[in-house]
Design a protein around this motif. Structure first.
Motif, PDB file in Angstrom:
ATOM      1  N   THR A 168       0.832  -1.207   0.000  1.00  0.00           N
ATOM      2  CA  THR A 168       0.000   0.000   0.000  1.00  0.00           C
ATOM      3  C   THR A 168       0.868   1.260   0.000  1.00  0.00           C
ATOM      4  O   THR A 168       0.626   2.185  -0.779  1.00  0.00           O
ATOM      5  N   ASP A 169       1.868   1.287   0.866  1.00  0.00           N
ATOM      6  CA  ASP A 169       2.761   2.458   0.939  1.00  0.00           C
ATOM      7  C   ASP A 169       3.506   2.677  -0.374  1.00  0.00           C
ATOM      8  O   ASP A 169       3.586   3.798  -0.880  1.00  0.00           O
ATOM      9  N   GLU A 170       4.051   1.606  -0.939  1.00  0.00           N
ATOM     10  CA  GLU A 170       4.804   1.733  -2.190  1.00  0.00           C
ATOM     11  C   GLU A 170       3.894   2.139  -3.342  1.00  0.00           C
ATOM     12  O   GLU A 170       4.282   2.941  -4.195  1.00  0.00           O
ATOM     13  N   TRP A 171       2.675   1.594  -3.375  1.00  0.00           N
ATOM     14  CA  TRP A 171       1.721   1.951  -4.428  1.00  0.00           C
ATOM     15  C   TRP A 171       1.384   3.430  -4.347  1.00  0.00           C
ATOM     16  O   TRP A 171       1.395   4.139  -5.357  1.00  0.00           O
ATOM     17  N   GLN A 172       1.096   3.909  -3.139  1.00  0.00           N
ATOM     18  CA  GLN A 172       0.758   5.322  -2.976  1.00  0.00           C
ATOM     19  C   GLN A 172       1.921   6.220  -3.368  1.00  0.00           C
ATOM     20  O   GLN A 172       1.722   7.237  -4.035  1.00  0.00           O
ATOM     21  N   ASN A 173       3.132   5.862  -2.967  1.00  0.00           N
ATOM     22  CA  ASN A 173       4.304   6.658  -3.348  1.00  0.00           C
ATOM     23  C   ASN A 173       4.474   6.701  -4.860  1.00  0.00           C
ATOM     24  O   ASN A 173       4.838   7.725  -5.423  1.00  0.00           O
ATOM     25  N   GLN A 174       4.218   5.589  -5.519  1.00  0.00           N
ATOM     26  CA  GLN A 174       4.425   5.484  -6.961  1.00  0.00           C
ATOM     27  C   GLN A 174       3.328   6.170  -7.770  1.00  0.00           C
ATOM     28  O   GLN A 174       3.597   6.804  -8.776  1.00  0.00           O
ATOM     29  N   PHE A 175       2.079   6.055  -7.330  1.00  0.00           N
ATOM     30  CA  PHE A 175       0.968   6.460  -8.184  1.00  0.00           C
ATOM     31  C   PHE A 175       0.218   7.706  -7.746  1.00  0.00           C
ATOM     32  O   PHE A 175      -0.442   8.339  -8.570  1.00  0.00           O
ATOM     33  N   GLU A 176       0.287   8.075  -6.495  1.00  0.00           N
ATOM     34  CA  GLU A 176      -0.494   9.221  -6.012  1.00  0.00           C
ATOM     35  C   GLU A 176      -0.152  10.513  -6.764  1.00  0.00           C
ATOM     36  O   GLU A 176      -1.038  11.246  -7.206  1.00  0.00           O
ATOM     37  N   LYS A 177       1.129  10.790  -6.936  1.00  0.00           N
ATOM     38  CA  LYS A 177       1.554  11.998  -7.659  1.00  0.00           C
ATOM     39  C   LYS A 177       1.100  11.959  -9.114  1.00  0.00           C
ATOM     40  O   LYS A 177       0.663  12.959  -9.665  1.00  0.00           O
ATOM     41  N   ARG A 178       1.219  10.792  -9.731  1.00  0.00           N
ATOM     42  CA  ARG A 178       0.825  10.660 -11.137  1.00  0.00           C
ATOM     43  C   ARG A 178      -0.661  10.926 -11.327  1.00  0.00           C
ATOM     44  O   ARG A 178      -1.066  11.592 -12.278  1.00  0.00           O
ATOM     45  N   LEU A 179      -1.468  10.377 -10.437  1.00  0.00           N
ATOM     46  CA  LEU A 179      -2.911  10.589 -10.536  1.00  0.00           C
ATOM     47  C   LEU A 179      -3.260  12.056 -10.344  1.00  0.00           C
ATOM     48  O   LEU A 179      -4.081  12.623 -11.073  1.00  0.00           O
ATOM     49  N   ARG A 180      -2.615  12.709  -9.370  1.00  0.00           N
ATOM     50  CA  ARG A 180      -2.852  14.141  -9.125  1.00  0.00           C
ATOM     51  C   ARG A 180      -2.434  14.966 -10.348  1.00  0.00           C
ATOM     52  O   ARG A 180      -3.176  15.834 -10.808  1.00  0.00           O
ATOM     53  N   ASN A 181      -1.274  14.662 -10.904  1.00  0.00           N
ATOM     54  CA  ASN A 181      -0.813  15.386 -12.096  1.00  0.00           C
ATOM     55  C   ASN A 181      -1.761  15.167 -13.274  1.00  0.00           C
ATOM     56  O   ASN A 181      -2.049  16.098 -14.021  1.00  0.00           O
ATOM     57  N   GLY A 182      -2.238  13.946 -13.429  1.00  0.00           N
ATOM     58  CA  GLY A 182      -3.179  13.645 -14.502  1.00  0.00           C
ATOM     59  C   GLY A 182      -4.463  14.446 -14.361  1.00  0.00           C
ATOM     60  O   GLY A 182      -5.009  14.953 -15.345  1.00  0.00           O
ATOM     61  N   ARG A 183      -4.952  14.578 -13.142  1.00  0.00           N
ATOM     62  CA  ARG A 183      -6.173  15.367 -12.905  1.00  0.00           C
ATOM     63  C   ARG A 183      -5.960  16.835 -13.247  1.00  0.00           C
ATOM     64  O   ARG A 183      -6.840  17.488 -13.809  1.00  0.00           O
ATOM     65  N   ILE A 184      -4.796  17.352 -12.902  1.00  0.00           N
ATOM     66  CA  ILE A 184      -4.494  18.759 -13.208  1.00  0.00           C
ATOM     67  C   ILE A 184      -4.444  18.978 -14.713  1.00  0.00           C
ATOM     68  O   ILE A 184      -5.056  19.905 -15.246  1.00  0.00           O
ATOM     69  N   ILE A 185      -3.726  18.117 -15.421  1.00  0.00           N
ATOM     70  CA  ILE A 185      -3.604  18.238 -16.876  1.00  0.00           C
ATOM     71  C   ILE A 185      -4.958  18.050 -17.548  1.00  0.00           C
ATOM     72  O   ILE A 185      -5.293  18.746 -18.513  1.00  0.00           O
ATOM     73  N   GLN A 186      -5.756  17.148 -17.027  1.00  0.00           N
ATOM     74  CA  GLN A 186      -7.065  16.859 -17.609  1.00  0.00           C
ATOM     75  C   GLN A 186      -7.979  18.085 -17.607  1.00  0.00           C
ATOM     76  O   GLN A 186      -8.854  18.220 -18.461  1.00  0.00           O
ATOM     77  N   GLN A 187      -7.766  19.000 -16.677  1.00  0.00           N
ATOM     78  CA  GLN A 187      -8.584  20.213 -16.609  1.00  0.00           C
ATOM     79  C   GLN A 187      -8.447  21.072 -17.872  1.00  0.00           C
ATOM     80  O   GLN A 187      -9.305  21.895 -18.152  1.00  0.00           O
ATOM     81  N   PHE A 188      -7.366  20.898 -18.606  1.00  0.00           N
ATOM     82  CA  PHE A 188      -7.144  21.682 -19.826  1.00  0.00           C
ATOM     83  C   PHE A 188      -7.825  21.059 -21.045  1.00  0.00           C
ATOM     84  O   PHE A 188      -7.741  21.597 -22.142  1.00  0.00           O
ATOM     85  N   PHE A 189      -8.453  19.921 -20.847  1.00  0.00           N
ATOM     86  CA  PHE A 189      -9.115  19.249 -21.953  1.00  0.00           C
ATOM     87  C   PHE A 189     -10.614  19.168 -21.696  1.00  0.00           C
ATOM     88  O   PHE A 189     -11.070  19.233 -20.571  1.00  0.00           O
ATOM     89  N   GLY A 190     -11.379  19.046 -22.758  1.00  0.00           N
ATOM     90  CA  GLY A 190     -12.818  18.906 -22.619  1.00  0.00           C
ATOM     91  C   GLY A 190     -13.596  20.094 -23.171  1.00  0.00           C
ATOM     92  O   GLY A 190     -14.742  19.962 -23.558  1.00  0.00           O
ATOM     93  N   LYS A 191     -12.955  21.237 -23.188  1.00  0.00           N
ATOM     94  CA  LYS A 191     -13.554  22.425 -23.798  1.00  0.00           C
ATOM     95  C   LYS A 191     -12.685  22.775 -24.995  1.00  0.00           C
ATOM     96  O   LYS A 191     -11.487  22.987 -24.867  1.00  0.00           O
ATOM     97  N   GLU A 192     -13.306  22.819 -26.154  1.00  0.00           N
ATOM     98  CA  GLU A 192     -12.553  22.920 -27.400  1.00  0.00           C
ATOM     99  C   GLU A 192     -11.568  24.089 -27.421  1.00  0.00           C
ATOM    100  O   GLU A 192     -10.397  23.922 -27.770  1.00  0.00           O
TER     101      GLU A 192
END
Length: 82
Positions: free
Chosen positions: A29-53
């Motif tokens: 659990t600890d290793e998974w969170q260290n590996q993926f938590e930042k990536r998921l957060r970054n993906g959410r931030i970048i995703q905000q720039f998409f969806g509106k033409e």
């Protein structure tokens, strides 16, 4: 693939009787969170720039001249090769 590697390493330690099951679960659990938590957060931030033409087009035009930014964005959401 990275989650499978994390799982394999921890299951291997458990099956080799080097750690207890509880330790394996916590460690995974600890290793998974260290590996993926930042990536998921970054993906959410970048995703905000998409969806509106208009916003999407502006975002793509803004970063297109800077391929190193695109590379950093990909690395921030996909991680390193292991």
């Amino acid at each position: 693939f990275h989650s499978a590697k994390i799982a394999f390493e921890n299951v291997h330690l458990f099956l080799s009787k080097k750690i207890r099951r509880e330790e394996m679960e916590i460690k995974y659990t600890d290793e998974w969170q260290n590996q993926f938590e930042k990536r998921l957060r970054n993906g959410r931030i970048i995703q905000q720039f998409f969806g509106k033409e208009k916003l999407t087009n502006l975002f793509i035009k803004s970063i297109k001249p800077f391929p190193f930014i695109i590379d950093k964005m990909i690395k921030a959401t996909h991680g390193n090769v292991f």
